[in-house]
Design a protein around this motif. Structure first.
Motif, PDB file in Angstrom:
ATOM      1  N   GLY A   1       0.798  -1.215   0.000  1.00 27.36           N
ATOM      2  CA  GLY A   1       0.000   0.000   0.000  1.00 27.36           C
ATOM      3  C   GLY A   1       0.830   1.263   0.000  1.00 27.36           C
ATOM      4  N   GLN A   2       1.901   1.313   0.797  1.00 29.01           N
ATOM      5  CA  GLN A   2       2.646   2.551   0.964  1.00 29.01           C
ATOM      6  C   GLN A   2       3.757   2.725  -0.057  1.00 29.01           C
ATOM      7  OE1 GLN A   2       3.553   4.010   4.843  1.00 29.01           O
ATOM      8  NE2 GLN A   2       2.202   2.548   5.848  1.00 29.01           N
ATOM      9  N   LEU A   3       4.411   1.643  -0.453  1.00 28.59           N
ATOM     10  CA  LEU A   3       5.515   1.762  -1.398  1.00 28.59           C
ATOM     11  C   LEU A   3       5.057   1.649  -2.845  1.00 28.59           C
ATOM     12  CD1 LEU A   3       8.279  -0.319   0.429  1.00 28.59           C
ATOM     13  CD2 LEU A   3       7.852   2.145   0.501  1.00 28.59           C
ATOM     14  N   GLN A   4       4.073   0.782  -3.099  1.00 23.69           N
ATOM     15  CA  GLN A   4       3.594   0.588  -4.458  1.00 23.69           C
ATOM     16  C   GLN A   4       2.324   1.374  -4.752  1.00 23.69           C
ATOM     17  OE1 GLN A   4       5.220  -1.046  -6.777  1.00 23.69           O
ATOM     18  NE2 GLN A   4       6.843  -1.730  -5.400  1.00 23.69           N
ATOM     19  N   GLN A   5       1.710   1.968  -3.707  1.00 22.02           N
ATOM     20  CA  GLN A   5       0.425   2.651  -3.871  1.00 22.02           C
ATOM     21  C   GLN A   5      -0.606   1.716  -4.504  1.00 22.02           C
ATOM     22  OE1 GLN A   5       0.105   6.263  -2.797  1.00 22.02           O
ATOM     23  NE2 GLN A   5       1.722   5.158  -1.720  1.00 22.02           N
ATOM     24  N   ARG A   6      -0.510   0.438  -4.144  1.00 20.61           N
ATOM     25  CA  ARG A   6      -1.400  -0.572  -4.710  1.00 20.61           C
ATOM     26  C   ARG A   6      -1.758  -1.548  -3.597  1.00 20.61           C
ATOM     27  NH1 ARG A   6       1.355  -3.475  -9.410  1.00 20.61           N
ATOM     28  NH2 ARG A   6       1.333  -1.355 -10.238  1.00 20.61           N
ATOM     29  N   PRO A   7      -2.656  -1.153  -2.698  1.00 23.15           N
ATOM     30  CA  PRO A   7      -2.955  -1.996  -1.540  1.00 23.15           C
ATOM     31  C   PRO A   7      -3.454  -3.377  -1.939  1.00 23.15           C
ATOM     32  CG  PRO A   7      -3.878   0.199  -1.268  1.00 23.15           C
ATOM     33  CD  PRO A   7      -3.404   0.090  -2.700  1.00 23.15           C
ATOM     34  N   VAL A   8      -2.975  -4.366  -1.228  1.00 25.96           N
ATOM     35  CA  VAL A   8      -3.466  -5.720  -1.450  1.00 25.96           C
ATOM     36  C   VAL A   8      -4.907  -5.801  -0.974  1.00 25.96           C
ATOM     37  CG1 VAL A   8      -3.179  -8.135  -0.760  1.00 25.96           C
ATOM     38  CG2 VAL A   8      -1.172  -6.696  -1.163  1.00 25.96           C
ATOM     39  N   PRO A   9      -5.818  -6.428  -1.720  1.00 21.12           N
ATOM     40  CA  PRO A   9      -7.192  -6.570  -1.236  1.00 21.12           C
ATOM     41  C   PRO A   9      -7.209  -7.233   0.133  1.00 21.12           C
ATOM     42  CG  PRO A   9      -7.027  -7.236  -3.528  1.00 21.12           C
ATOM     43  CD  PRO A   9      -5.627  -7.022  -3.051  1.00 21.12           C
ATOM     44  N   LEU A  10      -7.978  -6.664   1.052  1.00 15.90           N
ATOM     45  CA  LEU A  10      -7.967  -7.144   2.422  1.00 15.90           C
ATOM     46  C   LEU A  10      -9.018  -8.218   2.687  1.00 15.90           C
ATOM     47  CD1 LEU A  10      -7.297  -3.830   4.330  1.00 15.90           C
ATOM     48  CD2 LEU A  10      -5.705  -5.657   3.764  1.00 15.90           C
ATOM     49  N   GLY A  11      -9.561  -8.819   1.630  1.00 18.95           N
ATOM     50  CA  GLY A  11     -10.496  -9.912   1.829  1.00 18.95           C
ATOM     51  C   GLY A  11      -9.792 -11.206   2.151  1.00 18.95           C
ATOM     52  N   GLY A  12      -8.457 -11.232   1.949  1.00 16.70           N
ATOM     53  CA  GLY A  12      -7.708 -12.449   2.183  1.00 16.70           C
ATOM     54  C   GLY A  12      -7.082 -12.488   3.554  1.00 16.70           C
ATOM     55  N   GLN A  13      -6.224 -13.478   3.756  1.00 16.40           N
ATOM     56  CA  GLN A  13      -5.616 -13.730   5.048  1.00 16.40           C
ATOM     57  C   GLN A  13      -4.555 -12.682   5.357  1.00 16.40           C
ATOM     58  OE1 GLN A  13      -4.190 -17.699   5.247  1.00 16.40           O
ATOM     59  NE2 GLN A  13      -3.508 -17.572   7.371  1.00 16.40           N
ATOM     60  N   ILE A  14      -4.534 -12.178   6.583  1.00 15.02           N
ATOM     61  CA  ILE A  14      -3.552 -11.186   7.017  1.00 15.02           C
ATOM     62  C   ILE A  14      -2.473 -11.837   7.867  1.00 15.02           C
ATOM     63  CG2 ILE A  14      -3.223  -9.113   8.426  1.00 15.02           C
ATOM     64  CD1 ILE A  14      -5.958  -8.178   7.493  1.00 15.02           C
ATOM     65  N   PHE A  15      -2.869 -12.692   8.819  1.00 17.42           N
ATOM     66  CA  PHE A  15      -1.918 -13.408   9.670  1.00 17.42           C
ATOM     67  C   PHE A  15      -1.757 -14.850   9.182  1.00 17.42           C
ATOM     68  CE2 PHE A  15      -3.668 -10.111  12.452  1.00 17.42           C
ATOM     69  CZ  PHE A  15      -2.515  -9.596  13.057  1.00 17.42           C
ATOM     70  N   HIS A  16      -0.571 -15.405   9.382  1.00 18.72           N
ATOM     71  CA  HIS A  16      -0.297 -16.789   9.011  1.00 18.72           C
ATOM     72  C   HIS A  16       0.259 -17.527  10.223  1.00 18.72           C
ATOM     73  CE1 HIS A  16      -0.773 -16.226   4.577  1.00 18.72           C
ATOM     74  NE2 HIS A  16      -0.508 -14.975   4.923  1.00 18.72           N
ATOM     75  N   ALA A  17      -0.177 -18.751  10.415  1.00 17.56           N
ATOM     76  CA  ALA A  17       0.208 -19.510  11.598  1.00 17.56           C
ATOM     77  C   ALA A  17       1.710 -19.694  11.702  1.00 17.56           C
ATOM     78  CB  ALA A  17      -0.495 -20.870  11.597  1.00 17.56           C
ATOM     79  N   GLU A  18       2.372 -19.873  10.576  1.00 16.25           N
ATOM     80  CA  GLU A  18       3.805 -20.152  10.607  1.00 16.25           C
ATOM     81  C   GLU A  18       4.642 -18.958  11.034  1.00 16.25           C
ATOM     82  OE1 GLU A  18       2.704 -19.323   6.226  1.00 16.25           O
ATOM     83  OE2 GLU A  18       1.848 -20.366   7.966  1.00 16.25           O
ATOM     84  N   TRP A  19       4.037 -17.791  11.131  1.00 19.71           N
ATOM     85  CA  TRP A  19       4.773 -16.607  11.578  1.00 19.71           C
ATOM     86  C   TRP A  19       5.047 -16.633  13.080  1.00 19.71           C
ATOM     87  CZ3 TRP A  19       1.500 -12.192   8.898  1.00 19.71           C
ATOM     88  CH2 TRP A  19       1.681 -12.268   7.504  1.00 19.71           C
ATOM     89  N   PHE A  20       4.311 -17.438  13.841  1.00 15.45           N
ATOM     90  CA  PHE A  20       4.358 -17.367  15.302  1.00 15.45           C
ATOM     91  C   PHE A  20       5.105 -18.563  15.887  1.00 15.45           C
ATOM     92  CE2 PHE A  20       0.595 -15.073  13.904  1.00 15.45           C
ATOM     93  CZ  PHE A  20       0.740 -13.861  14.580  1.00 15.45           C
ATOM     94  N   GLU A  21       6.281 -18.301  16.421  1.00 15.60           N
ATOM     95  CA  GLU A  21       7.034 -19.339  17.127  1.00 15.60           C
ATOM     96  C   GLU A  21       6.509 -19.439  18.559  1.00 15.60           C
ATOM     97  OE1 GLU A  21      11.572 -20.303  18.716  1.00 15.60           O
ATOM     98  OE2 GLU A  21      11.148 -18.448  17.616  1.00 15.60           O
ATOM     99  N   ILE A  22       6.305 -20.664  19.030  1.00 20.84           N
ATOM    100  CA  ILE A  22       5.875 -20.895  20.404  1.00 20.84           C
ATOM    101  C   ILE A  22       7.107 -21.199  21.253  1.00 20.84           C
ATOM    102  CG2 ILE A  22       4.511 -22.364  21.932  1.00 20.84           C
ATOM    103  CD1 ILE A  22       2.510 -22.718  19.683  1.00 20.84           C
ATOM    104  N   VAL A  23       7.285 -20.431  22.325  1.00 22.12           N
ATOM    105  CA  VAL A  23       8.445 -20.572  23.203  1.00 22.12           C
ATOM    106  C   VAL A  23       7.975 -20.960  24.601  1.00 22.12           C
ATOM    107  CG1 VAL A  23       9.798 -18.931  21.855  1.00 22.12           C
ATOM    108  CG2 VAL A  23       8.445 -18.108  23.793  1.00 22.12           C
ATOM    109  N   GLU A  24       8.899 -21.447  25.404  1.00 22.67           N
ATOM    110  CA  GLU A  24       8.541 -21.924  26.744  1.00 22.67           C
ATOM    111  C   GLU A  24       8.376 -20.783  27.740  1.00 22.67           C
ATOM    112  OE1 GLU A  24       7.617 -24.958  27.332  1.00 22.67           O
ATOM    113  OE2 GLU A  24       8.033 -25.446  25.232  1.00 22.67           O
ATOM    114  N   ALA A  25       9.083 -19.688  27.539  1.00 18.30           N
ATOM    115  CA  ALA A  25       9.010 -18.583  28.498  1.00 18.30           C
ATOM    116  C   ALA A  25       9.454 -17.304  27.822  1.00 18.30           C
ATOM    117  CB  ALA A  25       9.873 -18.868  29.721  1.00 18.30           C
ATOM    118  N   ALA A  26       9.024 -16.179  28.386  1.00 19.67           N
ATOM    119  CA  ALA A  26       9.440 -14.858  27.912  1.00 19.67           C
ATOM    120  C   ALA A  26      10.509 -14.320  28.849  1.00 19.67           C
ATOM    121  CB  ALA A  26       8.242 -13.912  27.887  1.00 19.67           C
ATOM    122  N   PRO A  27      11.314 -13.363  28.396  1.00 20.30           N
ATOM    123  CA  PRO A  27      12.314 -12.759  29.282  1.00 20.30           C
ATOM    124  C   PRO A  27      11.653 -12.093  30.481  1.00 20.30           C
ATOM    125  CG  PRO A  27      12.727 -12.171  26.980  1.00 20.30           C
ATOM    126  CD  PRO A  27      11.386 -12.824  27.020  1.00 20.30           C
ATOM    127  N   ALA A  28      12.335 -12.080  31.601  1.00 19.67           N
ATOM    128  CA  ALA A  28      11.786 -11.450  32.799  1.00 19.67           C
ATOM    129  C   ALA A  28      11.722  -9.936  32.657  1.00 19.67           C
ATOM    130  CB  ALA A  28      12.621 -11.831  34.019  1.00 19.67           C
TER     131      ALA A  28
END
Length: 267
Positions: free
Chosen positions: A27-54
């Motif tokens: 949208g910002q660099l090409q001035q051609r926004p992707v249609p937002l009817g499709g998927q925005i988040f993907h499951a493979e983007w999220f790593e599951i970890v055992e703990a977060a930093p304190a």
């Protein structure tokens, strides 16, 4: 094809695309926004970890509903930002409860968060428009006195508010702490914006935007447009900004305004 290679070469464009994510970059660099009817988040983007930093800056952000046993959920998403800039979703509390049940859930959750974080986790909630929204916000603040509690009137639509988080998730900068809530959370994100429920997405985008979103993407734009070695770069002058192509000038000006607002809020 690069339209203004003297301002943005291929390396700088690639860095911007990585920071913004595919949808915002289109949208910002090409001035051609992707249609937002499709998927925005993907499951493979999220790593599951055992703990977060304190040591993290933490926020619990609530998306409120008032349906007892049916309808929309009330959801509180606890999110943290590590010193290295990684975002951790630590915990999600979610229930179909009445307004009274929601307040009790929020009080109980705030007490747990305070115990686990030394009362450093900020508690935020959306303020709905109108006088009714003000009344609900006032009750929320009173019920959670003793905790760092705030309300916010969100701007923009749900998709727009979720885009900064999506960009960071796509870049691999968002991790989930392992918990029973993981599956329902991921399922909702990957069905957004067309899924039945959006409460966890709203809570997540609210938490993220309180933690890190204001000022970051466009400050990067400002830096990328500067010449010289990174340690020697200075922000563009007003005269230099005025000479930029219109869409680049808009990015820089918008970023600086957002950064100023963030500084005024004490972030």
């Amino acid at each position: 094809e690069l339209l203004w290679p003297q301002y943005l070469d291929e390396t700088k464009v690639a860095e911007l695309e990585a920071e913004m994510g595919s949808l915002r970059a289109a949208g910002q660099l090409q001035q051609r926004p992707v249609p937002l009817g499709g998927q925005i988040f993907h499951a493979e983007w999220f790593e599951i970890v055992e703990a977060a930093p304190a040591a993290m800056q933490r926020v619990r952000y609530w998306d409120n509903a008032g349906s007892d046993g049916k309808g929309a959920y009330s959801a509180g998403v606890r999110m943290g930002l590590s010193p290295e800039g990684t975002v951790y979703v630590e915990n999600v509390v979610r229930a179909q409860v009445s307004a009274a049940g929601r307040l009790q859930l929020q009080k109980t959750t705030a007490a747990i968060d305070a115990d686990e974080t030394g009362n450093t986790c900020e508690v935020w909630a959306e303020q709905e428009p109108g006088s009714a929204g003000k009344d609900v916000a006032s009750i929320f603040i009173k019920q959670l006195r003793g905790y760092p509690v705030f309300v916010q009137r969100p701007t923009g639509d749900k998709v727009t508010r979720a885009m900064p988080l999506a960009a960071q998730a796509e870049a691999g900068n968002v991790k989930l702490v392992r918990g029973k809530w993981n599956r329902a959370y991921i399922d909702e994100l990957i069905s957004f914006p067309n899924g039945k429920y959006k409460d966890q997405v709203d809570g997540s985008s609210g938490a993220y935007n309180r933690l890190v979103a204001p000022g970051r993407p466009a400050l990067l734009v400002d830096d990328l447009l500067c010449s010289g070695e990174p340690e020697d770069r200075q922000p563009l002058s007003d005269e230099e900004v005025a000479e930029l192509p219109e869409f680049l000038r808009g990015l820089v000006e918008s970023a600086r305004q957002t950064a100023d607002e963030r500084d005024d809020d004490g972030w």
